[in-house]
Write a protein that holds these residues in place. Structure first.
Motif, PDB file in Angstrom:
ATOM      1  N   LEU A 108      -2.849 -26.784 -22.472  1.00  0.00           N
ATOM      2  CA  LEU A 108      -2.477 -25.479 -22.983  1.00  0.00           C
ATOM      3  C   LEU A 108      -2.814 -25.397 -24.464  1.00  0.00           C
ATOM      4  O   LEU A 108      -2.459 -26.289 -25.239  1.00  0.00           O
ATOM      5  N   VAL A 109      -3.480 -24.330 -24.857  1.00  0.00           N
ATOM      6  CA  VAL A 109      -3.854 -24.128 -26.248  1.00  0.00           C
ATOM      7  C   VAL A 109      -2.898 -23.150 -26.933  1.00  0.00           C
ATOM      8  O   VAL A 109      -2.407 -23.412 -28.036  1.00  0.00           O
ATOM      9  N   ALA A 110      -2.662 -22.022 -26.287  1.00  0.00           N
ATOM     10  CA  ALA A 110      -1.802 -20.991 -26.867  1.00  0.00           C
ATOM     11  C   ALA A 110      -1.342 -20.039 -25.780  1.00  0.00           C
ATOM     12  O   ALA A 110      -2.025 -19.885 -24.764  1.00  0.00           O
ATOM     13  N   ASP A 111      -0.191 -19.410 -26.003  1.00  0.00           N
ATOM     14  CA  ASP A 111       0.247 -18.371 -25.072  1.00  0.00           C
ATOM     15  C   ASP A 111       0.814 -17.190 -25.842  1.00  0.00           C
ATOM     16  O   ASP A 111       1.114 -17.287 -27.035  1.00  0.00           O
ATOM     17  N   ILE A 112       0.947 -16.072 -25.128  1.00  0.00           N
ATOM     18  CA  ILE A 112       1.375 -14.828 -25.776  1.00  0.00           C
ATOM     19  C   ILE A 112       2.182 -14.010 -24.781  1.00  0.00           C
ATOM     20  O   ILE A 112       1.841 -13.921 -23.599  1.00  0.00           O
ATOM     21  N   SER A 113       3.256 -13.402 -25.270  1.00  0.00           N
ATOM     22  CA  SER A 113       4.118 -12.597 -24.412  1.00  0.00           C
ATOM     23  C   SER A 113       3.437 -11.288 -24.049  1.00  0.00           C
ATOM     24  O   SER A 113       2.399 -10.926 -24.596  1.00  0.00           O
ATOM     25  N   SER A 114       4.054 -10.550 -23.144  1.00  0.00           N
ATOM     26  CA  SER A 114       3.422  -9.359 -22.574  1.00  0.00           C
ATOM     27  C   SER A 114       3.077  -8.297 -23.615  1.00  0.00           C
ATOM     28  O   SER A 114       2.055  -7.614 -23.500  1.00  0.00           O
ATOM     29  N   ARG A 115       3.916  -8.161 -24.632  1.00  0.00           N
ATOM     30  CA  ARG A 115       3.647  -7.163 -25.668  1.00  0.00           C
ATOM     31  C   ARG A 115       3.089  -7.793 -26.942  1.00  0.00           C
ATOM     32  O   ARG A 115       2.852  -7.095 -27.926  1.00  0.00           O
ATOM     33  N   GLY A 116       2.911  -9.105 -26.913  1.00  0.00           N
ATOM     34  CA  GLY A 116       2.309  -9.775 -28.063  1.00  0.00           C
ATOM     35  C   GLY A 116       3.280 -10.170 -29.160  1.00  0.00           C
ATOM     36  O   GLY A 116       2.844 -10.627 -30.222  1.00  0.00           O
ATOM     37  N   SER A 117       4.555 -10.006 -28.923  1.00  0.00           N
ATOM     38  CA  SER A 117       5.521 -10.277 -29.981  1.00  0.00           C
ATOM     39  C   SER A 117       5.824 -11.764 -30.139  1.00  0.00           C
ATOM     40  O   SER A 117       6.287 -12.198 -31.198  1.00  0.00           O
ATOM     41  N   THR A 118       5.584 -12.542 -29.106  1.00  0.00           N
ATOM     42  CA  THR A 118       5.832 -13.983 -29.149  1.00  0.00           C
ATOM     43  C   THR A 118       4.533 -14.728 -28.876  1.00  0.00           C
ATOM     44  O   THR A 118       3.848 -14.443 -27.888  1.00  0.00           O
ATOM     45  N   LYS A 119       4.226 -15.669 -29.755  1.00  0.00           N
ATOM     46  CA  LYS A 119       3.018 -16.483 -29.603  1.00  0.00           C
ATOM     47  C   LYS A 119       3.387 -17.942 -29.849  1.00  0.00           C
ATOM     48  O   LYS A 119       4.176 -18.239 -30.747  1.00  0.00           O
ATOM     49  N   ASN A 120       2.802 -18.802 -29.057  1.00  0.00           N
ATOM     50  CA  ASN A 120       3.041 -20.231 -29.211  1.00  0.00           C
ATOM     51  C   ASN A 120       1.700 -20.962 -29.218  1.00  0.00           C
ATOM     52  O   ASN A 120       0.760 -20.541 -28.542  1.00  0.00           O
ATOM     53  N   TYR A 121       1.640 -22.048 -29.968  1.00  0.00           N
ATOM     54  CA  TYR A 121       0.383 -22.780 -30.118  1.00  0.00           C
ATOM     55  C   TYR A 121       0.606 -24.273 -29.947  1.00  0.00           C
ATOM     56  O   TYR A 121       1.649 -24.815 -30.317  1.00  0.00           O
ATOM     57  N   ALA A 122      -0.406 -24.935 -29.418  1.00  0.00           N
ATOM     58  CA  ALA A 122      -0.390 -26.385 -29.412  1.00  0.00           C
ATOM     59  C   ALA A 122      -0.466 -26.868 -30.855  1.00  0.00           C
ATOM     60  O   ALA A 122      -1.093 -26.224 -31.711  1.00  0.00           O
TER      61      ALA A 122
END
Length: 116
Positions: free
Chosen positions: A47-61
């Motif tokens: 997993l490199v990165a993920d993003i919530s449905s509206r883009g308000s939450t982002k997570n990164y390796a």
């Protein structure tokens, strides 16, 4: 069933930039969290990165924090990965999928090669 088509990869020098795109075959708002993954030769997909449905939450390796930015345009059913300050260890095939992976939805990926 949804399908994803990745694009934007290529050959880039260390320190360079690329913008990857992932277009979905249907509306992605209902999908919820989306993610980018990568797989280097001889290694497991990660997993490199993920993003919530509206883009308000982002997570990164940890390995890409500060260099990569994930975003999404729900009107275009597209998720992006802006890659800056690219390193040789970023060489891999890049894929997108739901954050909770749908094994049937994997696309062909887009290849990123980092070399001087």
């Amino acid at each position: 069933q949804v399908q994803f088509v990745e694009s934007g990869g290529g050959l880039v020098q260390p320190g360079g930039s690329l913008r990857l795109s992932c277009e979905a075959s249907r509306n992605i708002v209902s999908i919820g969290f989306m993610a980018w993954y990568r797989q280097a030769t001889g290694k497991q997909r990660e997993l490199v990165a993920d993003i919530s449905s509206r883009g308000s939450t982002k997570n990164y390796a940890d390995s890409v924090k500060g260099g990569f930015t994930i975003s999404r345009d729900n009107a275009k059913n597209t998720v992006y990965l802006q890659m800056n300050s690219i390193k040789p260890e970023d060489t891999a095939f890049y894929y997108c999928n739901r954050r909770v992976v749908d094994p049937s939805a994997w696309g062909q990926g887009t290849r990123v090669t980092v070399s001087s």
